[in-house]
Design an enzyme around this catalytic site. Structure first.
Site, PDB file in Angstrom:
ATOM      1  N   ASP A 225     -58.274  69.578 -40.199  1.00 45.58           N
ATOM      2  CA  ASP A 225     -57.180  70.328 -40.537  1.00 45.58           C
ATOM      3  C   ASP A 225     -56.954  71.322 -39.872  1.00 45.58           C
ATOM      4  OD1 ASP A 225     -56.435  69.273 -43.390  1.00 45.58           O
ATOM      5  OD2 ASP A 225     -57.846  70.731 -44.097  1.00 45.58           O
TER       6      ASP A 225
ATOM      7  N   GLU B  61     -43.256  95.990 -59.807  1.00 47.71           N
ATOM      8  CA  GLU B  61     -43.929  96.958 -59.065  1.00 47.71           C
ATOM      9  C   GLU B  61     -45.422  97.179 -58.778  1.00 47.71           C
ATOM     10  OE1 GLU B  61     -41.445  98.116 -56.958  1.00 47.71           O
ATOM     11  OE2 GLU B  61     -40.016  97.576 -58.474  1.00 47.71           O
TER      12      GLU B  61
ATOM     13  N   PRO C 240     -49.884  91.886 -52.606  1.00 47.87           N
ATOM     14  CA  PRO C 240     -49.327  92.106 -50.897  1.00 47.87           C
ATOM     15  C   PRO C 240     -50.423  93.263 -50.796  1.00 47.87           C
ATOM     16  CG  PRO C 240     -47.924  92.650 -52.329  1.00 47.87           C
ATOM     17  CD  PRO C 240     -48.394  92.496 -53.465  1.00 47.87           C
TER      18      PRO C 240
ATOM     19  N   ARG D  31     -58.292  71.601 -52.310  1.00 44.27           N
ATOM     20  CA  ARG D  31     -58.187  69.818 -51.226  1.00 44.27           C
ATOM     21  C   ARG D  31     -59.786  70.404 -50.096  1.00 44.27           C
ATOM     22  NH1 ARG D  31     -56.508  70.559 -45.661  1.00 44.27           N
ATOM     23  NH2 ARG D  31     -54.878  68.683 -46.129  1.00 44.27           N
TER      24      ARG D  31
HETATM   25  N1  ADE Z   1     -47.292  89.050 -54.595  1.00 42.44           N
HETATM   26  C1  ADE Z   1     -46.118  89.662 -54.493  1.00 42.44           C
HETATM   27  N2  ADE Z   1     -46.301  89.037 -52.741  1.00 42.44           N
HETATM   28  C2  ADE Z   1     -47.414  88.718 -52.302  1.00 42.44           C
HETATM   29  C3  ADE Z   1     -47.930  87.623 -51.614  1.00 42.44           C
HETATM   30  N3  ADE Z   1     -47.912  88.137 -49.647  1.00 42.44           N
HETATM   31  N4  ADE Z   1     -49.518  87.839 -51.509  1.00 42.44           N
HETATM   32  C4  ADE Z   1     -50.129  87.619 -52.794  1.00 42.44           C
HETATM   33  N5  ADE Z   1     -49.793  87.751 -53.720  1.00 42.44           N
HETATM   34  C5  ADE Z   1     -48.018  88.473 -53.448  1.00 42.44           C
END
Ligand code: ADE
Length: 236
Positions: free
Chosen positions: A175, A122, A94, A160
């Site tokens: 697309d 974590e 994230p 793709r």
């Molecule tokens: N791992 C946990 N959340 C994620 C996300 N939003 N994008 C990529 N990998 C992740």
């Protein structure tokens, strides 16, 4: 294009790449997708891939050694500057750069091998990111339990776009997002379903009118749900 996915849950990927465009791309040898169990490179007797964080805190952190050993076996080195050409090592997290169509296109263009590291717990020992990773990618502003679903999304989005992955009847150029807009609505048979009729213009055979209608609808939809996509787009 060769993908190598490093994960502690290899079963997660059973069958997921065995459908539709990705399946076809595999059969046509446009892509090769290998899934590797990181525990294979966890050398202690319990094949441990995580441990408690230094400095304290909640949860567990993925250890760096199994990832280093995996990369050394797959790429012949853990020196990022010595990776084979056209190779990327991507960490799904994230904390990464947001995945957009243009990012997927960049990966699809001219790369030959992409190793995907699925983070868990974590987080992952920062030395992996510092030493091994060429790109950190996030698939959106939300937290998944791990990088696995994100790896699937990335493999799909890139595959793709590879030459010949889509049949002639389809085109990635049409697309959503490739022109900065969402897609226009589509209809198929029947013309009248429970009183809900297909818009007349689509039955008219007038392709100039159809194109105009589709453009308007794409713009309308984009304005409605994704105004942010229109920033920087010339409005006439
Ligand atoms: N791992 C946990 N959340 C994620 C996300 N939003 N994008 C990529 N990998 C992740």
């Amino acid at each position: 294009m060769k993908f190598d996915i490093l994960t502690i849950f290899p079963e997660f990927f059973t069958e997921v790449f065995d459908f539709g465009i990705i399946r076809r791309a595999k059969l046509a040898e446009i892509v090769e997708i290998n899934v590797h169990d990181l525990r294979k490179w966890a050398l202690d007797k319990h094949h441990k891939t995580d441990d408690r964080p230094f400095g304290g805190g909640e949860g567990m952190v993925m250890k760096c050694e199994p990832v280093f050993l995996a990369i050394e076996e797959l790429l012949g080195t853990s020196e990022r500057k010595n990776y084979p050409p056209k190779t990327k090592v991507v960490l799904l997290t994230p904390q990464g750069k947001p995945l957009k169509q243009a990012v997927a296109q960049e990966f699809a263009d001219g790369k030959e091998r992409i190793v995907l590291i699925c983070g868990r717990y974590e987080g992952i020992d920062e030395r992996v990111t510092e030493a091994l990773v060429t790109d950190e990618i996030s698939i959106g502003d939300y937290v998944l339990s791990g990088g696995e679903p994100a790896a699937i999304v990335l493999v799909d989005a890139i595959t793709r776009l590879l030459p010949d992955a889509l049949g002639n009847e389809q085109s990635a150029e049409k697309d959503s997002f490739s022109d900065g807009l969402l897609d226009f609505p589509q209809y198929t048979q029947p013309r009248d379903f429970r009183g809900m009729k297909v818009p007349e213009v689509l039955l008219s055979g007038n392709h100039a009118e159809i194109d105009k209608w589709r453009e308007e609808k794409a713009l309308e939809k984009t304005k409605e749900v994704r105004k942010d996509l229109l920033e920087g787009v010339d409005s006439e």
